[in-house]
Design a protein around this motif. Structure first.
Motif, mmCIF file in Angstrom:
data_model
loop_
_atom_site.group_PDB
_atom_site.id
_atom_site.type_symbol
_atom_site.label_atom_id
_atom_site.label_comp_id
_atom_site.label_asym_id
_atom_site.label_seq_id
_atom_site.Cartn_x
_atom_site.Cartn_y
_atom_site.Cartn_z
ATOM 1 N N ASP A 61 4.105 2.159 -1.690
ATOM 2 C CA ASP A 61 4.950 1.614 -2.750
ATOM 3 C C ASP A 61 5.659 2.735 -3.508
ATOM 4 O O ASP A 61 5.038 3.430 -4.321
ATOM 5 N N THR A 80 0.995 7.130 5.159
ATOM 6 C CA THR A 80 0.537 6.972 3.770
ATOM 7 C C THR A 80 -0.177 5.633 3.585
ATOM 8 O O THR A 80 -1.270 5.568 3.013
ATOM 9 N N ASP A 82 9.501 7.183 -6.550
ATOM 10 C CA ASP A 82 9.100 8.463 -5.955
ATOM 11 C C ASP A 82 9.015 8.229 -4.448
ATOM 12 O O ASP A 82 8.143 7.495 -3.979
ATOM 13 N N HIS A 87 -3.326 13.684 -3.668
ATOM 14 C CA HIS A 87 -2.053 13.069 -4.088
ATOM 15 C C HIS A 87 -1.730 11.729 -3.439
ATOM 16 O O HIS A 87 -0.680 11.161 -3.732
ATOM 17 N N SER A 116 -0.333 12.332 7.019
ATOM 18 C CA SER A 116 -0.627 12.354 5.586
ATOM 19 C C SER A 116 -1.976 13.024 5.429
ATOM 20 O O SER A 116 -2.941 12.618 6.081
ATOM 21 N N LEU A 159 -2.305 8.107 -3.466
ATOM 22 C CA LEU A 159 -2.906 7.240 -4.482
ATOM 23 C C LEU A 159 -2.920 5.787 -4.034
ATOM 24 O O LEU A 159 -1.981 5.306 -3.392
ATOM 25 N N LEU A 198 0.850 -1.205 0.000
ATOM 26 C CA LEU A 198 0.000 0.000 0.000
ATOM 27 C C LEU A 198 0.878 1.246 0.000
ATOM 28 O O LEU A 198 0.525 2.281 -0.565
HETATM 29 P P1 AMP Z 1 2.538 11.499 2.134
HETATM 30 O O1 AMP Z 1 2.197 12.942 2.247
HETATM 31 O O2 AMP Z 1 3.668 11.067 3.000
HETATM 32 O O3 AMP Z 1 1.352 10.607 2.295
HETATM 33 O O4 AMP Z 1 3.119 11.246 0.671
HETATM 34 C C1 AMP Z 1 2.374 11.484 -0.481
HETATM 35 C C2 AMP Z 1 3.289 11.499 -1.684
HETATM 36 O O5 AMP Z 1 3.866 10.188 -1.852
HETATM 37 C C3 AMP Z 1 2.575 11.814 -2.970
HETATM 38 O O6 AMP Z 1 2.698 13.184 -3.314
HETATM 39 C C4 AMP Z 1 3.264 10.914 -3.982
HETATM 40 O O7 AMP Z 1 4.444 11.536 -4.459
HETATM 41 C C5 AMP Z 1 3.651 9.711 -3.171
HETATM 42 N N1 AMP Z 1 2.623 8.660 -3.066
HETATM 43 C C6 AMP Z 1 1.284 8.754 -3.305
HETATM 44 N N2 AMP Z 1 0.656 7.594 -3.059
HETATM 45 C C7 AMP Z 1 1.623 6.732 -2.631
HETATM 46 C C8 AMP Z 1 1.619 5.358 -2.222
HETATM 47 N N3 AMP Z 1 0.480 4.644 -2.168
HETATM 48 N N4 AMP Z 1 2.810 4.796 -1.873
HETATM 49 C C9 AMP Z 1 3.959 5.508 -1.917
HETATM 50 N N5 AMP Z 1 4.024 6.797 -2.285
HETATM 51 C C10 AMP Z 1 2.869 7.413 -2.635
#
Ligand code: AMP
Ligand code: MG
Length: 339
Positions: A108, A283, A165, A252, A236, A254, A106
Motif C-alpha cells: 500500500d 513487499t 511513498d 523498513h 525485499s 511495514l 498488503l
Molecule cells: P521494498 O524494499 O521493495 O520491500 O520496499 C520497502 C520500502 O517501501 C520501505 O522503505 C517503505 O518506504 C515502503 N514500504 C514499507 N512497507 C510497505 C508496504 N507494506 N506497502 C508499500 N510500501 C511499503
C-alpha cells in the motif's frame, strides 16, 4: 543490495572481444548497473545518457518528502487540496493500483506517514521505535491507497493522512521503463540492475544471463538463477534499512495492519516478467507471512517465489525450486548471521 550480477569487478566482466559493455551511475538511492551485449559504442553512449536522464528525473519527481512532484502532491493531500499531477506521476500512481488491489492492501503506497513515524524516510536510521500511541493514531486514521480520487486530471484524497511513498514499487517501475527505453534504441540483450533488483532481456551471447541471489545475512551469494528471454528478479530484504533497539531488529518493510515491521522473513525474492509487479509482490509477500503468502502470490499472478524465514529456513514455490541453483543449506544462513 539484494542480488548481484555474477561477474565481479567491472574489468573482469568485460568479454575478451569486448561484446559486453557496462555502465553505472547512482540514482534512486542505489547503484544502477546496466550491461549491454553486442551493442556498438555509439548506441551504448546514447543509452547511457538516456537512462541517466530518466533516472535522474524519477529521483527528483518521485521523492515522497522532496521538492518534486510527489512531494507536492503529498503536501497538497495533507492540506486537503487538489493537485494537478503531470502525466508521468499519474502513470506511476495508476501503475501501482493493480498490485495494491490484488495484494489486498498488503502493498500500500499510502503508507508514507507510517514510514515517517519509523524514521525510515531519513538516511540515518532512528534509534528507537515510535511510541505505540503514535502507531495507534496512524492505524485509527487508516490511510489507504483507495482513498485517492481522480477528477479531470486532479488528484486528491478523502483522507488527509494519505502520504504516498512508492519505495516498494518505483525501482521496479523505473527498471521496466529503462528496458523499454533500451528496446526503443534497438537493444535486444541487456540487464538493468538497480541495487540488486533487475530485469534481463535477451541473452549474453549463446548463454543465458546468470544472476546471484545474496545471503540476507553476510555478504555471500546463496543461490543463482539463469534468465534468458525477458524476466525480472526482485528481492525485499530486512537488511536494507533497519535499526536495532534493545537487541530487537526493526526494519523498513511495514505491515499496514499492525503498523510494525513484518516479522516473518529476512528476504523474499520474486521472479516475474515485470520488475514493477515483482517489486510490489516481493513487499506484499514479505508482509503476508507464512500463512498467507501463497494465496496473495496467486492473486498477484506470481508463481516464482523464494522466502528466507526469520529463522533462516527457506521456502519456495515448485516453479522456483525447479530452476534455482547452488542453494546453501539453511544452516549456512544461520551461520552467516553470526558474522
Ligand atoms: P521494498 O524494499 O521493495 O520491500 O520496499 C520497502 C520500502 O517501501 C520501505 O522503505 C517503505 O518506504 C515502503 N514500504 C514499507 N512497507 C510497505 C508496504 N507494506 N506497502 C508499500 N510500501 C511499503
Ligand atoms: Mg518492493
Amino acid at each position: 543490495m539484494a542480488l548481484t550480477l555474477l561477474c565481479g569487478a567491472l574489468s573482469s566482466c568485460e568479454d575478451a572481444d569486448g561484446r559486453l559493455r557496462r555502465f553505472e551511475f547512482h540514482a534512486l538511492g542505489t547503484l544502477i548497473e546496466v550491461s549491454l551485449w553486442d551493442v556498438d559504442e555509439d548506441t551504448a553512449l546514447v543509452a547511457e545518457r538516456a537512462l541517466i536522464a530518466d533516472f535522474t528525473r524519477a529521483q527528483r519527481d518521485w521523492q515522497p518528502w522532496g521538492d518534486g512532484a510527489l512531494g507536492e502532491l503529498n503536501r497538497a493531500i495533507r492540506a486537503r487540496r487538489e493537485y494537478r499531477a503531470d502525466a508521468e506521476l499519474k502513470a506511476l500512481i495508476a501503475a501501482a493500483q493493480p498490485a495494491y488491489r490484488s495484494s489486498g492492501g498488503l502493498f500500500d503506497p499510502a503508507i508514507g506517514g507510517l514510514v515517517e513515524l519509523w524514521g525510515f524516510h531519513r538516511e540515518a536510521p532512528a534509534s528507537a521505535p515510535p511510541p505505540a500511541q503514535a502507531i495507534n493514531a496512524w492505524l485509527a486514521r487508516r490511510p489507504v491507497y483507495a482513498d485517492l480520487k481522480f477528477d479531470n486530471g486532479l488528484v486528491s484524497s478523502g483522507n488527509p493522512a494519505v502520504w504516498l511513498d512508492f519505495g516498494a514499487f518505483a525501482k521496479g517501475y523505473a527498471i521496466d521503463r529503462a528496458i523499454e527505453r533500451l528496446r526503443r534504441l534497438g537493444i535486444r540483450n541487456a540487464i538493468v540492475n538497480a541495487g540488486g533488483d533487475l530485469r534481463a532481456i535477451g541473452a549474453r551471447g549463446n548463454r543465458p544471463w546468470r544472476i546471484g541471489i545474496r545471503q540476507p545475512r553476510g555478504a555471500g551469494v546463496m543461490a543463482s538463477i539463469e534468465i534468458a528471454g525477458d524476466e525480472s528478479l526482485v528481492t525485499s530484504g530486512d537488511y536494507e534499512r533497519f535499526f536495532v533497539h534493545d537487541g530487537v531488529r526493526y526494519h523498513h518493510i511495514l505491515d499496514p495492519r499492525t503498523g510494525y515491521p513484518a516479522p516473518a522473513y529476512m528476504s523474499v525474492t520474486v521472479a516475474h516478467q515485470s520488475a514493477a509487479v515483482a517489486d510490489a509482490a516481493a513487499t506484499a509477500l514479505f508482509v503476508a507471512g507464512p500463512s498467507a503468502w501463497r494465496p496473495v502470490a496467486a492473486a498477484m499472478g506470481i508463481t516464482q517465489v523464494m522466502l528466507v524465514g526469520a529463522d533462516g529456513r527457506i521456502e519456495m514455490t515448485d516453479a522456483m525450486a525447479a530452476r534455482i541453483q547452488r542453494l546453501s543449506a539453511p544452516q549456512d544462513i544461520a551461520a552467516s548471521e553470526a558474522r
